[in-house]
Design a protein around this motif. Structure first.
Motif, PDB file in Angstrom:
ATOM      1  N   THR A 333      25.435 -67.504  54.014  1.00  0.00           N
ATOM      2  CA  THR A 333      24.073 -67.410  54.535  1.00  0.00           C
ATOM      3  C   THR A 333      23.201 -66.545  53.634  1.00  0.00           C
ATOM      4  O   THR A 333      22.037 -66.857  53.370  1.00  0.00           O
ATOM      5  CB  THR A 333      24.083 -66.835  55.957  1.00  0.00           C
ATOM      6  OG1 THR A 333      24.983 -67.603  56.763  1.00  0.00           O
ATOM      7  CG2 THR A 333      22.707 -66.866  56.580  1.00  0.00           C
ATOM      8  N   GLY A 334      23.765 -65.437  53.158  1.00  0.00           N
ATOM      9  CA  GLY A 334      23.008 -64.535  52.296  1.00  0.00           C
ATOM     10  C   GLY A 334      22.712 -65.107  50.933  1.00  0.00           C
ATOM     11  O   GLY A 334      21.742 -64.715  50.276  1.00  0.00           O
ATOM     12  N   THR A 335      23.517 -66.059  50.462  1.00  0.00           N
ATOM     13  CA  THR A 335      23.315 -66.659  49.150  1.00  0.00           C
ATOM     14  C   THR A 335      22.214 -67.709  49.171  1.00  0.00           C
ATOM     15  O   THR A 335      21.575 -67.975  48.150  1.00  0.00           O
ATOM     16  CB  THR A 335      24.632 -67.308  48.659  1.00  0.00           C
ATOM     17  OG1 THR A 335      25.657 -66.294  48.627  1.00  0.00           O
ATOM     18  CG2 THR A 335      24.495 -67.885  47.272  1.00  0.00           C
ATOM     19  N   ALA A 336      21.976 -68.317  50.342  1.00  0.00           N
ATOM     20  CA  ALA A 336      21.009 -69.416  50.436  1.00  0.00           C
ATOM     21  C   ALA A 336      19.575 -68.900  50.448  1.00  0.00           C
ATOM     22  O   ALA A 336      19.266 -67.937  51.153  1.00  0.00           O
ATOM     23  CB  ALA A 336      21.274 -70.215  51.713  1.00  0.00           C
ATOM     24  N   PRO A 337      18.662 -69.538  49.692  1.00  0.00           N
ATOM     25  CA  PRO A 337      17.246 -69.158  49.747  1.00  0.00           C
ATOM     26  C   PRO A 337      16.633 -69.580  51.076  1.00  0.00           C
ATOM     27  O   PRO A 337      16.988 -70.616  51.642  1.00  0.00           O
ATOM     28  CB  PRO A 337      16.623 -69.932  48.581  1.00  0.00           C
ATOM     29  CG  PRO A 337      17.523 -71.108  48.388  1.00  0.00           C
ATOM     30  CD  PRO A 337      18.903 -70.627  48.730  1.00  0.00           C
ATOM     31  N   ALA A 338      15.698 -68.782  51.596  1.00  0.00           N
ATOM     32  CA  ALA A 338      15.153 -69.010  52.929  1.00  0.00           C
ATOM     33  C   ALA A 338      14.493 -70.375  53.071  1.00  0.00           C
ATOM     34  O   ALA A 338      14.621 -71.041  54.095  1.00  0.00           O
ATOM     35  CB  ALA A 338      14.150 -67.907  53.278  1.00  0.00           C
ATOM     36  N   GLU A 339      13.771 -70.811  52.029  1.00  0.00           N
ATOM     37  CA  GLU A 339      13.011 -72.058  52.164  1.00  0.00           C
ATOM     38  C   GLU A 339      13.891 -73.298  52.224  1.00  0.00           C
ATOM     39  O   GLU A 339      13.444 -74.373  52.627  1.00  0.00           O
ATOM     40  CB  GLU A 339      12.012 -72.196  51.011  1.00  0.00           C
ATOM     41  CG  GLU A 339      12.632 -72.324  49.630  1.00  0.00           C
ATOM     42  CD  GLU A 339      12.935 -70.982  48.989  1.00  0.00           C
ATOM     43  OE1 GLU A 339      13.243 -70.953  47.789  1.00  0.00           O
ATOM     44  OE2 GLU A 339      12.841 -69.954  49.698  1.00  0.00           O
ATOM     45  N   LEU A 340      15.173 -73.178  51.832  1.00  0.00           N
ATOM     46  CA  LEU A 340      16.108 -74.308  51.894  1.00  0.00           C
ATOM     47  C   LEU A 340      17.391 -73.933  52.635  1.00  0.00           C
ATOM     48  O   LEU A 340      18.424 -74.566  52.425  1.00  0.00           O
ATOM     49  CB  LEU A 340      16.455 -74.795  50.481  1.00  0.00           C
ATOM     50  CG  LEU A 340      15.395 -75.616  49.743  1.00  0.00           C
ATOM     51  CD1 LEU A 340      15.853 -75.921  48.322  1.00  0.00           C
ATOM     52  CD2 LEU A 340      15.112 -76.915  50.482  1.00  0.00           C
ATOM     53  N   ARG A 341      17.310 -72.921  53.475  1.00  0.00           N
ATOM     54  CA  ARG A 341      18.534 -72.435  54.104  1.00  0.00           C
ATOM     55  C   ARG A 341      19.199 -73.498  54.974  1.00  0.00           C
ATOM     56  O   ARG A 341      20.427 -73.583  55.054  1.00  0.00           O
ATOM     57  CB  ARG A 341      18.245 -71.178  54.929  1.00  0.00           C
ATOM     58  CG  ARG A 341      19.514 -70.546  55.514  1.00  0.00           C
ATOM     59  CD  ARG A 341      19.260 -69.166  56.082  1.00  0.00           C
ATOM     60  NE  ARG A 341      19.146 -68.183  55.029  1.00  0.00           N
ATOM     61  CZ  ARG A 341      18.137 -67.319  54.911  1.00  0.00           C
ATOM     62  NH1 ARG A 341      17.138 -67.363  55.768  1.00  0.00           N
ATOM     63  NH2 ARG A 341      18.112 -66.444  53.944  1.00  0.00           N
ATOM     64  N   GLY A 342      18.417 -74.317  55.654  1.00  0.00           N
ATOM     65  CA  GLY A 342      19.000 -75.369  56.480  1.00  0.00           C
ATOM     66  C   GLY A 342      19.838 -76.332  55.669  1.00  0.00           C
ATOM     67  O   GLY A 342      20.972 -76.652  56.029  1.00  0.00           O
TER      68      GLY A 342
END
Length: 432
Positions: A333-342
């Motif tokens: 979860t921490g590695t994923a960028p917020a704008e594409l987290r889904g």
């Protein structure tokens, strides 16, 4: 160091407890319900549920897109309502077609849950608070599954079709209640520009080009396979290879379930200041050690040493799960960028979904060829994944690996209520 808002954290965990209790009520009768209530033969019930589950896999990538467009909370609530509607539909099923339609609704709701709930956690908690929240969720979920299973066994003890209807009805209500609770959970992580809006630059292609995240997903797949050994491999190995009594698998499963419910939170507090990659890798190494003990148990003479070895191996297996699960979830979860987290979380879920699909074939073939060889193969896979996690630590964002370094920057977290301009922000939490 920022903590998750108490209302957000506890409302979320209560929702997870309600979810798990409802799921625990239905799990013991998932096949039996349609057999007893509708009179459908078990093979027809099993085939229908399998086809519905395979169709439900389609909703996993779709959930990632919906999370990025509408926000994680909306998708979690929608998934709960789908499952509630599906279980409500169970009460109206009289034939196989009606059963298929109801089961497909539940399957779609089930598959949207993993990516959307991981994305929602990123909106509720940040830094080491995220690890604690995941640990609390895992602990309470195990407790809820146990409570639900016990409740179902008491209700089904009546031995009447109305008992089956009551369990399914309660399950439907539990998902509505969980949806209501999730709707009231406040977001406490700062919102960022662009998050929560549909990406115009690649979507899943962007995820696939992120070599570090793809590698993290691939590394997790063998470890995900380890999670299925307790329910798929161990019962067959114990009863057919070691010739133990049929009660031993249940005792070992209870040890695992109770251990997670009791130990998860204090153990997570103990390792919270270790790099997540190292904690997850340690979990993989402990998994490997437990598999070596399971393999060697066939060489022990007498029931006493054998049972002692099995209980020690199960305790180690449980410890590996306790170490690996919260750390790897928070790391992804921490590695994923917020704008594409889904989309990132939906992609990461492939590391769990594909091993789950392959496990029955792989495990049955391995047990037929060589039970000892299967345990040694699992030990090799787990230790190899653990080593690979350590080797890629430097490729991952520092805040994802060592979240306390970001905890030291208070400006990284701003309550959503004080974000000034709605037109310049979006509804999803900040990058972690």
């Amino acid at each position: 160091m920022p903590q998750p808002h108490s209302r957000a954290s506890w409302r979320y965990t209560v929702a997870m407890l309600v979810d798990a209790t409802g799921s625990g009520m239905y799990l013991p009768l998932s096949l039996l319900y349609f057999h007893y209530v509708t009179g459908l033969p078990l093979p027809a019930v099993g085939a229908t549920m399998t086809v519905a589950a395979l169709l439900g896999v389609v909703s996993n990538p779709l959930a990632g897109i919906l999370v990025d467009r509408y926000g994680a909370r909306t998708v979690v609530i929608g998934g709960y309502l789908l499952r509630s509607a599906g279980f409500g539909g169970y009460l109206l099923v009289h034939n196989q077609v009606e059963m298929f339609l109801a089961v497909v609704l539940v399957a779609f709701g089930d598959r949207t849950f993993p990516p959307s709930i991981q994305a929602l956690i990123s909106e509720i908690a940040q830094g080491t608070a995220r690890d604690r929240l995941i640990a609390r969720q895992k602990s309470l979920r195990n407790g809820g599954l146990g409570i639900g299973g016990l409740t179902a066994s008491v209700l089904l003890g009546v031995g009447h079709n109305s008992s089956y209807h009551l369990v399914v009805g309660l399950d439907s209500v539990s998902f509505v209640l969980a949806a209501v609770l999730i709707a009231t959970v406040p977001s406490v992580v700062a919102r960022t520009r662009g998050a929560g809006r549909p990406s115009r630059k690649g979507g899943y292609r962007t995820v696939a080009r992120d070599r570090s995240f793809v590698r993290l997903t691939l590394i997790n797949a063998p470890l995900a396979l380890c999670y299925m050994t307790l329910s798929m491999v161990l019962p067959v190995y114990l009863t057919q290879t070691l010739r133990t009594s049929t009660g031993v698998p249940g005792m070992l499963y209870a040890l695992n379930t109770i251990g997670i419910a009791v130990v998860q939170i204090p153990l997570t507090r103990l390792v919270i200041r270790r790099a997540r990659t190292r904690t997850a890798a340690l979990g993989g190494a402990v998994f490997a050690l437990s598999f070596l003990l399971f393999a060697s148990s066939a060489l022990l003479p007498g029931q006493g040493p054998l049972l002692g070895c099995l209980f020690l191996a199960t305790a180690l297996y449980t410890t590996g799960e306790l170490l690996h699960s919260p750390a790897t979830s928070a790391l992804a979860t921490g590695t994923a960028p917020a704008e594409l987290r889904g989309r990132y979380m939906a992609f990461y879920q492939l590391s769990w979904a594909l091993p789950s699909a392959a496990a029955p074939t792989l495990f049955t073939a391995g047990l037929a060829l060589s039970p000892t060889g299967l345990w040694l193969l699992l030990a090799t896979l787990a230790s190899g994944s653990a080593l690979a996690l350590l080797r890629m630590e430097h490729r991952l964002p520092e805040a994802a690996v060592r979240p306390w370094t970001r905890d030291a920057v208070p400006a990284a977290v701003v309550p959503a209520a004080v974000v000034p301009a709605p037109t310049t922000v979006s509804p999803v939490g900040s990058r972690s």
